[in-house]
Design a protein around this motif. Structure first.
Motif, PDB file in Angstrom:
ATOM      1  N   PRO A 192       4.745   9.146  -2.323  1.00 60.76           N
ATOM      2  CA  PRO A 192       4.027   8.278  -1.392  1.00 60.76           C
ATOM      3  C   PRO A 192       4.971   7.225  -0.807  1.00 60.76           C
ATOM      4  CG  PRO A 192       3.560   7.583  -3.625  1.00 60.76           C
ATOM      5  CD  PRO A 192       4.422   8.812  -3.718  1.00 60.76           C
ATOM      6  N   ILE A 193       4.716   6.843   0.428  1.00 62.01           N
ATOM      7  CA  ILE A 193       5.541   5.851   1.115  1.00 62.01           C
ATOM      8  C   ILE A 193       4.927   4.478   0.858  1.00 62.01           C
ATOM      9  CG2 ILE A 193       6.392   5.082   3.345  1.00 62.01           C
ATOM     10  CD1 ILE A 193       6.137   8.064   4.213  1.00 62.01           C
ATOM     11  N   VAL A 194       5.669   3.632   0.153  1.00 61.48           N
ATOM     12  CA  VAL A 194       5.179   2.306  -0.213  1.00 61.48           C
ATOM     13  C   VAL A 194       5.572   1.316   0.880  1.00 61.48           C
ATOM     14  CG1 VAL A 194       5.256   0.474  -1.934  1.00 61.48           C
ATOM     15  CG2 VAL A 194       5.376   2.868  -2.656  1.00 61.48           C
ATOM     16  N   VAL A 195       4.581   0.630   1.416  1.00 67.43           N
ATOM     17  CA  VAL A 195       4.774  -0.301   2.528  1.00 67.43           C
ATOM     18  C   VAL A 195       4.265  -1.674   2.124  1.00 67.43           C
ATOM     19  CG1 VAL A 195       4.112  -0.814   4.908  1.00 67.43           C
ATOM     20  CG2 VAL A 195       4.503   1.546   4.223  1.00 67.43           C
ATOM     21  N   GLU A 198      -8.670   3.365   1.646  1.00 67.34           N
ATOM     22  CA  GLU A 198      -8.519   1.943   1.308  1.00 67.34           C
ATOM     23  C   GLU A 198      -7.091   1.475   1.465  1.00 67.34           C
ATOM     24  OE1 GLU A 198      -9.950   0.480  -2.426  1.00 67.34           O
ATOM     25  OE2 GLU A 198     -11.853   1.502  -2.138  1.00 67.34           O
ATOM     26  N   GLU A 199      -6.149   2.345   1.155  1.00 61.53           N
ATOM     27  CA  GLU A 199      -4.742   1.976   1.156  1.00 61.53           C
ATOM     28  C   GLU A 199      -4.149   1.881   2.559  1.00 61.53           C
ATOM     29  OE1 GLU A 199      -2.419   1.542  -1.506  1.00 61.53           O
ATOM     30  OE2 GLU A 199      -4.180   1.292  -2.752  1.00 61.53           O
ATOM     31  N   ALA A 200      -4.878   2.339   3.570  1.00 59.01           N
ATOM     32  CA  ALA A 200      -4.343   2.398   4.922  1.00 59.01           C
ATOM     33  C   ALA A 200      -4.065   1.006   5.486  1.00 59.01           C
ATOM     34  CB  ALA A 200      -5.315   3.138   5.827  1.00 59.01           C
ATOM     35  N   LEU A 201      -3.139   0.975   6.422  1.00 56.35           N
ATOM     36  CA  LEU A 201      -2.846  -0.270   7.127  1.00 56.35           C
ATOM     37  C   LEU A 201      -3.950  -0.550   8.141  1.00 56.35           C
ATOM     38  CD1 LEU A 201       0.940   0.275   7.899  1.00 56.35           C
ATOM     39  CD2 LEU A 201      -0.029  -1.288   6.235  1.00 56.35           C
ATOM     40  N   SER A 202      -4.112  -1.814   8.468  1.00 58.44           N
ATOM     41  CA  SER A 202      -5.052  -2.214   9.504  1.00 58.44           C
ATOM     42  C   SER A 202      -4.287  -2.433  10.796  1.00 58.44           C
ATOM     43  CB  SER A 202      -5.751  -3.514   9.116  1.00 58.44           C
ATOM     44  OG  SER A 202      -6.445  -3.365   7.911  1.00 58.44           O
ATOM     45  N   GLU A 203      -4.964  -2.291  11.906  1.00 58.53           N
ATOM     46  CA  GLU A 203      -4.326  -2.501  13.199  1.00 58.53           C
ATOM     47  C   GLU A 203      -3.810  -3.936  13.294  1.00 58.53           C
ATOM     48  OE1 GLU A 203      -5.292  -1.993  17.942  1.00 58.53           O
ATOM     49  OE2 GLU A 203      -6.651  -1.155  16.449  1.00 58.53           O
ATOM     50  N   GLY A 204      -2.572  -4.088  13.723  1.00 59.48           N
ATOM     51  CA  GLY A 204      -1.969  -5.398  13.903  1.00 59.48           C
ATOM     52  C   GLY A 204      -1.189  -5.912  12.704  1.00 59.48           C
ATOM     53  N   CYS A 223       0.839  -1.193   0.000  1.00 56.26           N
ATOM     54  CA  CYS A 223       0.000   0.000   0.000  1.00 56.26           C
ATOM     55  C   CYS A 223       0.876   1.245   0.000  1.00 56.26           C
ATOM     56  CB  CYS A 223      -0.965   0.001   1.184  1.00 56.26           C
ATOM     57  SG  CYS A 223      -0.195  -0.102   2.788  1.00 56.26           S
ATOM     58  N   ALA A 224       0.342   2.311  -0.556  1.00 55.96           N
ATOM     59  CA  ALA A 224       1.040   3.590  -0.622  1.00 55.96           C
ATOM     60  C   ALA A 224       0.392   4.528   0.385  1.00 55.96           C
ATOM     61  CB  ALA A 224       0.967   4.165  -2.023  1.00 55.96           C
ATOM     62  N   LEU A 225       1.199   5.054   1.289  1.00 55.83           N
ATOM     63  CA  LEU A 225       0.689   5.926   2.341  1.00 55.83           C
ATOM     64  C   LEU A 225       1.170   7.357   2.126  1.00 55.83           C
ATOM     65  CD1 LEU A 225       1.584   3.618   5.355  1.00 55.83           C
ATOM     66  CD2 LEU A 225      -0.594   3.753   4.173  1.00 55.83           C
ATOM     67  N   SER A 226       0.363   8.305   2.549  1.00 58.16           N
ATOM     68  CA  SER A 226       0.733   9.715   2.498  1.00 58.16           C
ATOM     69  C   SER A 226       0.645  10.291   3.898  1.00 58.16           C
ATOM     70  CB  SER A 226      -0.199  10.487   1.573  1.00 58.16           C
ATOM     71  OG  SER A 226      -0.076  10.016   0.263  1.00 58.16           O
ATOM     72  N   ARG A 227       1.508  11.235   4.189  1.00 61.87           N
ATOM     73  CA  ARG A 227       1.492  11.887   5.492  1.00 61.87           C
ATOM     74  C   ARG A 227       0.313  12.859   5.576  1.00 61.87           C
ATOM     75  NH1 ARG A 227       7.078  11.676   4.285  1.00 61.87           N
ATOM     76  NH2 ARG A 227       8.215  10.523   5.864  1.00 61.87           N
ATOM     77  N   GLY A 228      -0.237  12.966   6.766  1.00 62.99           N
ATOM     78  CA  GLY A 228      -1.322  13.915   7.013  1.00 62.99           C
ATOM     79  C   GLY A 228      -0.759  15.314   7.218  1.00 62.99           C
ATOM     80  N   PRO A 229      -1.619  16.260   7.573  1.00 64.34           N
ATOM     81  CA  PRO A 229      -1.181  17.643   7.762  1.00 64.34           C
ATOM     82  C   PRO A 229      -0.104  17.799   8.837  1.00 64.34           C
ATOM     83  CG  PRO A 229      -3.582  17.451   7.948  1.00 64.34           C
ATOM     84  CD  PRO A 229      -3.042  16.085   7.762  1.00 64.34           C
ATOM     85  N   GLY A 230      -0.142  16.968   9.856  1.00 65.17           N
ATOM     86  CA  GLY A 230       0.857  17.052  10.927  1.00 65.17           C
ATOM     87  C   GLY A 230       2.088  16.202  10.671  1.00 65.17           C
ATOM     88  N   GLY A 231       2.153  15.546   9.511  1.00 61.82           N
ATOM     89  CA  GLY A 231       3.294  14.700   9.189  1.00 61.82           C
ATOM     90  C   GLY A 231       3.132  13.243   9.591  1.00 61.82           C
ATOM     91  N   GLN A 232       1.984  12.888  10.201  1.00 61.82           N
ATOM     92  CA  GLN A 232       1.752  11.518  10.631  1.00 61.82           C
ATOM     93  C   GLN A 232       1.219  10.681   9.472  1.00 61.82           C
ATOM     94  OE1 GLN A 232       0.381  14.142  12.291  1.00 61.82           O
ATOM     95  NE2 GLN A 232       1.675  14.206  14.103  1.00 61.82           N
ATOM     96  N   LEU A 233       1.455   9.373   9.579  1.00 60.96           N
ATOM     97  CA  LEU A 233       1.021   8.439   8.541  1.00 60.96           C
ATOM     98  C   LEU A 233      -0.338   7.806   8.826  1.00 60.96           C
ATOM     99  CD1 LEU A 233       4.287   6.593   7.558  1.00 60.96           C
ATOM    100  CD2 LEU A 233       2.947   8.176   6.187  1.00 60.96           C
ATOM    101  N   GLY A 234      -0.918   8.067   9.951  1.00 65.54           N
ATOM    102  CA  GLY A 234      -2.239   7.531  10.249  1.00 65.54           C
ATOM    103  C   GLY A 234      -2.224   6.262  11.073  1.00 65.54           C
ATOM    104  N   PHE A 235      -1.067   5.867  11.584  1.00 62.17           N
ATOM    105  CA  PHE A 235      -1.003   4.701  12.475  1.00 62.17           C
ATOM    106  C   PHE A 235       0.155   4.867  13.449  1.00 62.17           C
ATOM    107  CE2 PHE A 235       1.916   3.583   9.101  1.00 62.17           C
ATOM    108  CZ  PHE A 235       2.948   2.915   9.737  1.00 62.17           C
TER     109      PHE A 235
END
Length: 98
Positions: free
Chosen positions: A88-91, A53-59, A18-30
């Protein structure tokens, strides 16, 4: 009589990218948890809602970030790899077995 052996599915078949983007504060959402200093793979902790959809799930276990294997690294090294990435940060990650 031949015995039928049931083939178990290997975790490598469940790896997703998945490709992640940083939010306004620089966080990735997890929240990044685990790491080699705890004897664990790095994994996604609490996930911020609205990651898409691209976000990681907990765990989910993190295997690679931008092509760099992070599975045996301590948490602080994984964070440095993430900080050094351009968007985008590919994980590559895999969900843990239940």
């Amino acid at each position: 009589m031949a015995r039928v052996v049931q083939k178990k599915s290997h975790w490598a078949g469940r790896v997703r990218q998945c490709a992640l983007s940083r939010g306004p504060g620089g966080q990735l959402g997890f929240v990044l948890l685990g790491g080699a200093e705890h004897g664990e793979f790095p994994y996604a902790g609490a996930v911020v809602a609205g990651g898409g959809e691209e976000a990681l799930s907990e765990g989910e276990l993190l295997l690679e970030v931008q092509g760099v294997r992070v599975s045996g690294l301590p948490r602080y090294d994984v964070l440095e790899v993430i900080r050094s990435c351009q968007e985008p940060i590919v994980v590559k990650a895999v969900r843990q077995a239940q």
